[in-house]
Design a protein around this motif. Structure first.
Motif, PDB file in Angstrom:
ATOM      1  N   ALA A 115       0.843  -1.207   0.000  1.00 19.58           N
ATOM      2  CA  ALA A 115       0.000   0.000   0.000  1.00 19.58           C
ATOM      3  C   ALA A 115       0.869   1.244   0.000  1.00 19.58           C
ATOM      4  N   GLN A 116       0.809   2.020  -1.092  1.00 23.82           N
ATOM      5  CA  GLN A 116       1.577   3.251  -1.190  1.00 23.82           C
ATOM      6  C   GLN A 116       0.793   4.397  -0.549  1.00 23.82           C
ATOM      7  N   SER A 117       1.461   5.545  -0.362  1.00 22.58           N
ATOM      8  CA  SER A 117       0.831   6.687   0.315  1.00 22.58           C
ATOM      9  C   SER A 117      -0.397   7.189  -0.436  1.00 22.58           C
ATOM     10  N   GLU A 118      -0.370   7.143  -1.796  1.00 26.65           N
ATOM     11  CA  GLU A 118      -1.519   7.600  -2.585  1.00 26.65           C
ATOM     12  C   GLU A 118      -2.739   6.699  -2.353  1.00 26.65           C
ATOM     13  N   LEU A 119      -2.497   5.405  -2.121  1.00 23.34           N
ATOM     14  CA  LEU A 119      -3.590   4.482  -1.809  1.00 23.34           C
ATOM     15  C   LEU A 119      -4.115   4.721  -0.403  1.00 23.34           C
ATOM     16  N   LEU A 120      -3.206   4.822   0.557  1.00 24.57           N
ATOM     17  CA  LEU A 120      -3.613   4.985   1.961  1.00 24.57           C
ATOM     18  C   LEU A 120      -4.376   6.286   2.195  1.00 24.57           C
ATOM     19  N   ALA A 121      -4.093   7.310   1.375  1.00 24.04           N
ATOM     20  CA  ALA A 121      -4.765   8.603   1.536  1.00 24.04           C
ATOM     21  C   ALA A 121      -6.255   8.526   1.230  1.00 24.04           C
ATOM     22  N   ARG A 122      -6.683   7.441   0.559  1.00 29.25           N
ATOM     23  CA  ARG A 122      -8.104   7.304   0.177  1.00 29.25           C
ATOM     24  C   ARG A 122      -8.860   6.302   1.050  1.00 29.25           C
ATOM     25  N   THR A 123      -8.298   5.908   2.187  1.00 29.67           N
ATOM     26  CA  THR A 123      -8.945   4.884   3.007  1.00 29.67           C
ATOM     27  C   THR A 123      -9.631   5.443   4.247  1.00 29.67           C
ATOM     28  N   ALA A 124      -9.450   6.734   4.549  1.00 29.68           N
ATOM     29  CA  ALA A 124     -10.065   7.306   5.761  1.00 29.68           C
ATOM     30  C   ALA A 124     -10.594   8.707   5.458  1.00 29.68           C
ATOM     31  N   PRO A 125     -11.759   8.820   4.814  1.00 31.07           N
ATOM     32  CA  PRO A 125     -12.321  10.134   4.465  1.00 31.07           C
ATOM     33  C   PRO A 125     -12.768  10.905   5.706  1.00 31.07           C
ATOM     34  N   ASN A 126     -12.845  12.222   5.571  1.00 33.75           N
ATOM     35  CA  ASN A 126     -13.303  13.058   6.684  1.00 33.75           C
ATOM     36  C   ASN A 126     -14.047  14.278   6.148  1.00 33.75           C
ATOM     37  N   ILE A 127     -14.361  15.224   7.026  1.00 30.43           N
ATOM     38  CA  ILE A 127     -15.196  16.373   6.663  1.00 30.43           C
ATOM     39  C   ILE A 127     -14.556  17.220   5.566  1.00 30.43           C
ATOM     40  N   TYR A 128     -13.222  17.218   5.479  1.00 35.93           N
ATOM     41  CA  TYR A 128     -12.562  18.011   4.451  1.00 35.93           C
ATOM     42  C   TYR A 128     -12.864  17.456   3.055  1.00 35.93           C
ATOM     43  N   ASP A 129     -13.002  16.154   2.962  1.00 29.96           N
ATOM     44  CA  ASP A 129     -13.395  15.551   1.684  1.00 29.96           C
ATOM     45  C   ASP A 129     -14.814  15.973   1.298  1.00 29.96           C
ATOM     46  N   LEU A 162     -12.738  11.516  -7.929  1.00 32.23           N
ATOM     47  CA  LEU A 162     -13.709  10.416  -7.960  1.00 32.23           C
ATOM     48  C   LEU A 162     -13.056   9.064  -8.236  1.00 32.23           C
ATOM     49  N   MET A 163     -12.063   9.038  -9.096  1.00 29.02           N
ATOM     50  CA  MET A 163     -11.509   7.758  -9.527  1.00 29.02           C
ATOM     51  C   MET A 163     -10.586   7.074  -8.513  1.00 29.02           C
ATOM     52  N   PRO A 164      -9.656   7.795  -7.865  1.00 29.11           N
ATOM     53  CA  PRO A 164      -8.753   7.113  -6.920  1.00 29.11           C
ATOM     54  C   PRO A 164      -9.456   6.311  -5.824  1.00 29.11           C
ATOM     55  N   PRO A 165     -10.559   6.826  -5.225  1.00 27.48           N
ATOM     56  CA  PRO A 165     -11.240   5.990  -4.227  1.00 27.48           C
ATOM     57  C   PRO A 165     -11.779   4.684  -4.805  1.00 27.48           C
ATOM     58  N   LEU A 166     -12.292   4.733  -6.034  1.00 30.81           N
ATOM     59  CA  LEU A 166     -12.788   3.511  -6.676  1.00 30.81           C
ATOM     60  C   LEU A 166     -11.656   2.513  -6.886  1.00 30.81           C
ATOM     61  N   GLY A 170     -11.065  -1.208  -5.223  1.00 30.02           N
ATOM     62  CA  GLY A 170     -10.678  -2.405  -5.975  1.00 30.02           C
ATOM     63  C   GLY A 170      -9.423  -3.042  -5.401  1.00 30.02           C
ATOM     64  N   TYR A 171      -8.485  -2.199  -4.950  1.00 33.24           N
ATOM     65  CA  TYR A 171      -7.259  -2.701  -4.309  1.00 33.24           C
ATOM     66  C   TYR A 171      -7.592  -3.440  -3.018  1.00 33.24           C
ATOM     67  N   GLY A 172      -8.507  -2.854  -2.212  1.00 38.36           N
ATOM     68  CA  GLY A 172      -8.923  -3.499  -0.967  1.00 38.36           C
ATOM     69  C   GLY A 172      -9.543  -4.869  -1.221  1.00 38.36           C
ATOM     70  N   LEU A 173     -10.357  -4.947  -2.264  1.00 37.07           N
ATOM     71  CA  LEU A 173     -10.960  -6.242  -2.627  1.00 37.07           C
ATOM     72  C   LEU A 173      -9.893  -7.243  -3.071  1.00 37.07           C
ATOM     73  N   ALA A 174      -8.934  -6.771  -3.856  1.00 35.80           N
ATOM     74  CA  ALA A 174      -7.915  -7.664  -4.415  1.00 35.80           C
ATOM     75  C   ALA A 174      -7.021  -8.269  -3.341  1.00 35.80           C
ATOM     76  N   GLY A 183     -13.561   2.066   3.536  1.00 35.88           N
ATOM     77  CA  GLY A 183     -13.176   3.477   3.638  1.00 35.88           C
ATOM     78  C   GLY A 183     -13.150   4.155   2.284  1.00 35.88           C
ATOM     79  N   ALA A 184     -12.577   3.472   1.282  1.00 41.14           N
ATOM     80  CA  ALA A 184     -12.484   4.056  -0.063  1.00 41.14           C
ATOM     81  C   ALA A 184     -13.860   4.194  -0.704  1.00 41.14           C
ATOM     82  N   LEU A 185     -14.721   3.191  -0.507  1.00 38.88           N
ATOM     83  CA  LEU A 185     -16.070   3.253  -1.085  1.00 38.88           C
ATOM     84  C   LEU A 185     -16.900   4.353  -0.414  1.00 38.88           C
TER      85      LEU A 185
END
Length: 431
Positions: A115-129, A162-166, A170-174, A183-185
């Motif tokens: 899991a790279q930093s770009e992937l991990l950044a999309r696993t815990a959304p918050n109010i800023y998103d 929109l695309m990176p979380p999707l 898919g990475y989480g499923l794989a 988190g990403a969904l």
């Protein structure tokens, strides 16, 4: 006051409402080319996330057609066109399933699962998103309703991501990590929902005519449903933002504690690991040569409250065997990252070597055996026969005052071919 109203008036420069609706409706459908473009964009974004390349991810978002059905759903809600709403939701569902499948397939086949930093950044959304999605959506919809539109959709697609979380879902499923998937969904759902809501608000503000008559009771019911959905989306994001803030504060307090109690006292820290999500929280440290007694450890644990990191256990690692194992594991992890750079550097060196000549011994022999050649230059040159065929040739260029006899040049050429083990040698006299 009238000037301020005119300055902020959204009706100024507005496109005809029927034309805007026609454009929005046309961009909803996911058939044929749109599906293929989306699949390609998802594949590109997945590669970007896999190799941690922000530029590749942005490029993928530029070609993504995901925004169409989301904006269509917002317009449909605003004008109470429930047939259009169903069509938008259906096409968004198709796009989501296609995207998840492509990203899942890519990460399933990819040999790089870390899991790279770009992937991990999309696993815990918050109010800023939420704020990014909402204001990005507002900007996009306002631009869509203008006569002079430009093309705001790619910019909105990049801002709301929109695309990176999707792809992350898919990475989480794989890899079977359903925490990443959830988190990403959730982040993807937040983005879709608040772009839709911002579209709905602009449609209402610009007073688009209702396609179907809706009685007051049903209109209130729709409003209550939207409000409920907004709360359902907001509450978890507020909680996650609060958790993020607490983690940042905790991390700063831990850094302050280590600085004051260890670094400033001259202790050489060689290992640090903070466990924020464990119960109790834990700080693990180890030092180069300092050994702490039980009394000193107890005193340090009591000082944690002074730095507002109470409820934390300080663990000082002094067992050399376990410590060496953890340090070696960390070094190994870093070495894997460094090795990729080493391979790239080595490839560049090989490529550079193919264009340079650095055999100093050969140059010394030329100077002794063929002194009349000086001054001269020697190097490698790429010779292109046709677009599909090329080769490297060794070129010797000399600029002596008098032409060297052909017999000497032939002798030099034969000698060079033997020394370089190559028949691609050419000697040229510069005019």
């Amino acid at each position: 006051m009238n000037k301020l109203y005119r300055f902020l008036n959204l009706h100024f420069g507005e496109e005809a409402k029927d034309k805007v609706l026609e454009n929005v409706t046309a961009s909803i459908s996911f058939r044929g080319a749109n599906v293929w473009i989306l699949a390609c964009a998802i594949a590109v974004a997945s590669v970007g996330l896999n190799v941690n390349s922000t530029a590749v991810i942005i490029g993928a978002m530029l070609i993504s057609p995901l925004m169409g059905p989301i904006v269509g759903a917002g317009f449909a809600l605003g004008v109470y066109d429930f047939d259009l709403l169903k069509k938008s939701i259906k096409n968004l569902a198709i796009a989501t399933v296609v995207s998840l499948f492509v990203s899942f397939l890519y990460f399933l086949l990819s040999p790089f699962k870390e899991a790279q930093s770009e992937l991990l950044a999309r696993t815990a959304p918050n109010i800023y998103d939420v704020l990014i999605a909402f204001f990005g959506g507002l900007a996009g919809v306002i631009a869509l309703t203008r006569v002079e539109k430009g093309n705001p959709i790619p910019g909105v697609a990049i801002a709301t991501a929109l695309m990176p979380p999707l792809c992350t879902a898919g990475y989480g499923l794989a890899i079977g990590n359903f925490s990443y998937f959830g988190g990403a969904l959730y982040l993807y759902t937040i983005n879709c929902f608040f772009i839709c809501i911002s579209t709905f608000l602009i449609v209402k503000l610009l007073k688009y005519p209702k396609v179907k008559f809706v009685d007051k009771a049903r209109e209130k019911k729709i409003t209550r449903t939207i409000t409920t959905l907004i709360l359902v989306m907001l509450i978890p994001s507020f909680y996650l933002a609060y958790q993020l803030l607490q983690e940042k504060k905790y991390s700063q307090n831990v850094d302050n504690f280590i600085q004051q109690e260890f670094t400033n006292k001259g202790y050489t820290l060689i290992y640090e690991n903070t466990h924020f999500n464990s119960r109790p929280k834990k700080i693990e440290v180890a030092f180069l040569d300092k050994k702490f007694s039980n009394a000193e450890k107890e005193d340090l644990n009591q000082k944690l409250a002074t730095y507002q990191i109470e409820g934390t256990e300080l663990v000082i690692r002094q067992d050399s065997t376990d410590l060496k194992r953890d340090i070696l594991a960390e070094i190994s992890k870093q070495s894997r990252n460094v090795s990729e750079s080493d391979v790239t550097i080595q490839n560049l060196r090989k490529e550079l070597a193919s264009y340079t000549f650095s055999d100093q011994e050969l140059i010394s022999e030329i100077n002794i055996l063929f002194p009349e050649l000086a001054p001269y230059s020697i190097g490698k040159q790429l010779v292109v026969v046709n677009p599909d065929s090329s080769f490297h040739q060794n070129i010797v260029t000399y600029t002596s005052g008098e032409a060297i006899p052909a017999a000497e040049l032939s002798k030099l050429k034969t000698w060079l071919e033997t020394k370089l083990n190559s028949k691609n040698v050419r000697i040229i006299r510069a005019q």
